[in-house]
Design a protein around this motif. Sequence first.
Motif, PDB file in Angstrom:
ATOM      1  N   LEU A 143      65.603   3.134  -4.507  1.00  0.00           N
ATOM      2  CA  LEU A 143      65.570   3.183  -3.012  1.00  0.00           C
ATOM      3  C   LEU A 143      64.391   2.426  -2.275  1.00  0.00           C
ATOM      4  O   LEU A 143      64.773   1.754  -1.401  1.00  0.00           O
ATOM      5  N   PHE A 144      63.242   2.439  -2.810  1.00  0.00           N
ATOM      6  CA  PHE A 144      62.040   1.676  -2.288  1.00  0.00           C
ATOM      7  C   PHE A 144      62.671   0.144  -2.298  1.00  0.00           C
ATOM      8  O   PHE A 144      62.349  -0.629  -1.272  1.00  0.00           O
ATOM      9  N   ALA A 145      63.172  -0.125  -3.407  1.00  0.00           N
ATOM     10  CA  ALA A 145      63.411  -1.655  -3.764  1.00  0.00           C
ATOM     11  C   ALA A 145      64.712  -2.172  -2.597  1.00  0.00           C
ATOM     12  O   ALA A 145      64.556  -3.284  -2.257  1.00  0.00           O
ATOM     13  N   LEU A 146      65.513  -1.225  -2.681  1.00  0.00           N
ATOM     14  CA  LEU A 146      66.629  -1.458  -1.572  1.00  0.00           C
ATOM     15  C   LEU A 146      66.069  -1.505  -0.155  1.00  0.00           C
ATOM     16  O   LEU A 146      66.487  -2.542   0.390  1.00  0.00           O
ATOM     17  N   LEU A 147      65.179  -0.592   0.146  1.00  0.00           N
ATOM     18  CA  LEU A 147      64.691  -0.407   1.519  1.00  0.00           C
ATOM     19  C   LEU A 147      63.820  -2.044   1.729  1.00  0.00           C
ATOM     20  O   LEU A 147      64.071  -2.428   2.725  1.00  0.00           O
ATOM     21  N   VAL A 148      63.099  -2.323   0.895  1.00  0.00           N
ATOM     22  CA  VAL A 148      62.620  -3.523   1.018  1.00  0.00           C
ATOM     23  C   VAL A 148      63.306  -4.676   1.328  1.00  0.00           C
ATOM     24  O   VAL A 148      63.271  -5.492   2.268  1.00  0.00           O
ATOM     25  N   VAL A 149      64.500  -4.857   0.548  1.00  0.00           N
ATOM     26  CA  VAL A 149      65.429  -5.874   0.444  1.00  0.00           C
ATOM     27  C   VAL A 149      66.063  -5.765   2.043  1.00  0.00           C
ATOM     28  O   VAL A 149      66.366  -6.802   2.461  1.00  0.00           O
ATOM     29  N   THR A 150      66.642  -4.542   2.293  1.00  0.00           N
ATOM     30  CA  THR A 150      67.202  -4.395   3.667  1.00  0.00           C
ATOM     31  C   THR A 150      66.255  -4.917   4.654  1.00  0.00           C
ATOM     32  O   THR A 150      66.873  -5.457   5.634  1.00  0.00           O
ATOM     33  N   VAL A 151      65.105  -4.283   4.754  1.00  0.00           N
ATOM     34  CA  VAL A 151      64.275  -4.652   5.750  1.00  0.00           C
ATOM     35  C   VAL A 151      64.003  -6.323   5.804  1.00  0.00           C
ATOM     36  O   VAL A 151      63.901  -6.788   7.032  1.00  0.00           O
ATOM     37  N   VAL A 152      63.879  -6.803   4.778  1.00  0.00           N
ATOM     38  CA  VAL A 152      63.483  -8.119   4.784  1.00  0.00           C
ATOM     39  C   VAL A 152      64.639  -8.888   5.279  1.00  0.00           C
ATOM     40  O   VAL A 152      64.620  -9.927   6.046  1.00  0.00           O
ATOM     41  N   TRP A 153      66.094  -8.583   4.795  1.00  0.00           N
ATOM     42  CA  TRP A 153      67.173  -9.101   5.308  1.00  0.00           C
ATOM     43  C   TRP A 153      67.322  -8.884   6.702  1.00  0.00           C
ATOM     44  O   TRP A 153      67.622  -9.845   7.606  1.00  0.00           O
ATOM     45  N   GLN A 154      66.781  -7.851   7.189  1.00  0.00           N
ATOM     46  CA  GLN A 154      66.937  -7.597   8.615  1.00  0.00           C
ATOM     47  C   GLN A 154      65.963  -8.396   9.574  1.00  0.00           C
ATOM     48  O   GLN A 154      66.374  -9.116  10.551  1.00  0.00           O
ATOM     49  N   VAL A 155      64.739  -8.723   9.033  1.00  0.00           N
ATOM     50  CA  VAL A 155      63.909  -9.488   9.768  1.00  0.00           C
ATOM     51  C   VAL A 155      64.259 -11.140   9.567  1.00  0.00           C
ATOM     52  O   VAL A 155      64.101 -11.779  10.445  1.00  0.00           O
ATOM     53  N   PHE A 156      64.506 -11.479   8.325  1.00  0.00           N
ATOM     54  CA  PHE A 156      65.083 -12.808   8.373  1.00  0.00           C
ATOM     55  C   PHE A 156      66.449 -13.064   9.089  1.00  0.00           C
ATOM     56  O   PHE A 156      66.335 -14.034   9.631  1.00  0.00           O
ATOM     57  N   SER A 157      67.381 -12.113   9.258  1.00  0.00           N
ATOM     58  CA  SER A 157      68.460 -12.496  10.013  1.00  0.00           C
ATOM     59  C   SER A 157      68.156 -12.742  11.474  1.00  0.00           C
ATOM     60  O   SER A 157      68.702 -13.568  12.294  1.00  0.00           O
ATOM     61  N   ARG A 158      67.196 -12.047  11.784  1.00  0.00           N
ATOM     62  CA  ARG A 158      66.872 -11.625  13.204  1.00  0.00           C
ATOM     63  C   ARG A 158      66.052 -12.926  13.614  1.00  0.00           C
ATOM     64  O   ARG A 158      66.156 -13.709  14.440  1.00  0.00           O
ATOM     65  N   GLN A 159      65.060 -13.137  12.932  1.00  0.00           N
ATOM     66  CA  GLN A 159      63.813 -14.348  13.279  1.00  0.00           C
ATOM     67  C   GLN A 159      64.305 -15.792  12.716  1.00  0.00           C
ATOM     68  O   GLN A 159      64.163 -16.523  13.527  1.00  0.00           O
ATOM     69  N   VAL A 160      65.053 -15.849  11.524  1.00  0.00           N
ATOM     70  CA  VAL A 160      65.127 -17.168  10.939  1.00  0.00           C
ATOM     71  C   VAL A 160      66.745 -17.710  11.518  1.00  0.00           C
ATOM     72  O   VAL A 160      66.718 -18.602  11.823  1.00  0.00           O
ATOM     73  N   LEU A 161      67.679 -16.748  11.291  1.00  0.00           N
ATOM     74  CA  LEU A 161      69.018 -16.997  11.363  1.00  0.00           C
ATOM     75  C   LEU A 161      69.304 -16.925  12.737  1.00  0.00           C
ATOM     76  O   LEU A 161      70.442 -17.605  13.167  1.00  0.00           O
ATOM     77  N   ASP A 162      68.469 -16.348  13.463  1.00  0.00           N
ATOM     78  CA  ASP A 162      68.767 -15.776  14.908  1.00  0.00           C
ATOM     79  C   ASP A 162      70.362 -15.103  15.093  1.00  0.00           C
ATOM     80  O   ASP A 162      71.100 -15.326  16.198  1.00  0.00           O
ATOM     81  N   ALA A 163      70.736 -14.440  13.979  1.00  0.00           N
ATOM     82  CA  ALA A 163      71.816 -13.856  14.182  1.00  0.00           C
ATOM     83  C   ALA A 163      71.554 -12.219  13.495  1.00  0.00           C
ATOM     84  O   ALA A 163      71.760 -12.118  12.556  1.00  0.00           O
ATOM     85  N   PRO A 164      71.086 -11.325  14.345  1.00  0.00           N
ATOM     86  CA  PRO A 164      70.442 -10.035  13.614  1.00  0.00           C
ATOM     87  C   PRO A 164      71.859  -9.403  13.041  1.00  0.00           C
ATOM     88  O   PRO A 164      72.934  -9.268  13.300  1.00  0.00           O
ATOM     89  N   SER A 165      71.481  -8.836  11.931  1.00  0.00           N
ATOM     90  CA  SER A 165      72.321  -8.061  11.137  1.00  0.00           C
ATOM     91  C   SER A 165      72.674  -6.840  11.746  1.00  0.00           C
ATOM     92  O   SER A 165      71.898  -6.099  12.244  1.00  0.00           O
ATOM     93  N   THR A 166      73.928  -6.525  11.723  1.00  0.00           N
ATOM     94  CA  THR A 166      74.583  -5.385  12.583  1.00  0.00           C
ATOM     95  C   THR A 166      74.281  -4.050  11.642  1.00  0.00           C
ATOM     96  O   THR A 166      74.279  -3.014  12.052  1.00  0.00           O
ATOM     97  N   TRP A 167      74.474  -4.068  10.209  1.00  0.00           N
ATOM     98  CA  TRP A 167      74.372  -3.085   9.296  1.00  0.00           C
ATOM     99  C   TRP A 167      73.045  -2.625   8.746  1.00  0.00           C
ATOM    100  O   TRP A 167      72.840  -1.577   8.298  1.00  0.00           O
ATOM    101  N   SER A 168      72.162  -3.496   8.808  1.00  0.00           N
ATOM    102  CA  SER A 168      70.901  -3.389   8.136  1.00  0.00           C
ATOM    103  C   SER A 168      69.834  -2.378   8.619  1.00  0.00           C
ATOM    104  O   SER A 168      69.272  -1.795   7.977  1.00  0.00           O
ATOM    105  N   GLU A 169      70.162  -2.083  10.079  1.00  0.00           N
ATOM    106  CA  GLU A 169      69.199  -1.166  10.534  1.00  0.00           C
ATOM    107  C   GLU A 169      69.355   0.189  10.137  1.00  0.00           C
ATOM    108  O   GLU A 169      68.799   1.127   9.739  1.00  0.00           O
TER     109      GLU A 169
END
Length: 168
Positions: free
Chosen positions: A19-45
Amino acid sequence: MTAVKSGLDRILAVICWILFALLVVTVVWQVFSRQVLDAPSTWSEELARYEFVWLGFFAAALVFSERGHIAVDFLVRKFSENAQRVVAIGVQVLIIVFALGALVWGGWRAAMGAWGQSLSALPTQLGVMYLVMPIAGLFITFYAVYHLQLVVRRKEEPLGYAEVDEAI
């Protein structure tokens, strides 16, 4: 009973790591999609919220395995060993009552009450998040019964450990 406890400890530890590993991956994806891709993930939060709640409850149950929960025992340490044992038994009984009443019974009612509420970004119901409460409550109840019988049989220290480092 010790073998069952050891098995549950291993299972909970693996679940917490996953669960901790999945949480880290999910939050990293959330930040990456918002900040780098400029397309916030709708499901990651929502997924991160689920992972965090489930991780918190399972980690709390794992802490109960080692009697590592917070305890303010400076006054109880001044009691005789028999009085400390009575307090430890009372505390374990209160933990059992709380775990069964609030977590198992109350958590089951909360999960069933929220089962019909769908989430907007994930294909699941809100009740799934609350379902961790009765599951963790059963783990905590088992651990409290385990430690209770050890304290009663004088196989475990009443306060869970023999000495405290006074320098802390």
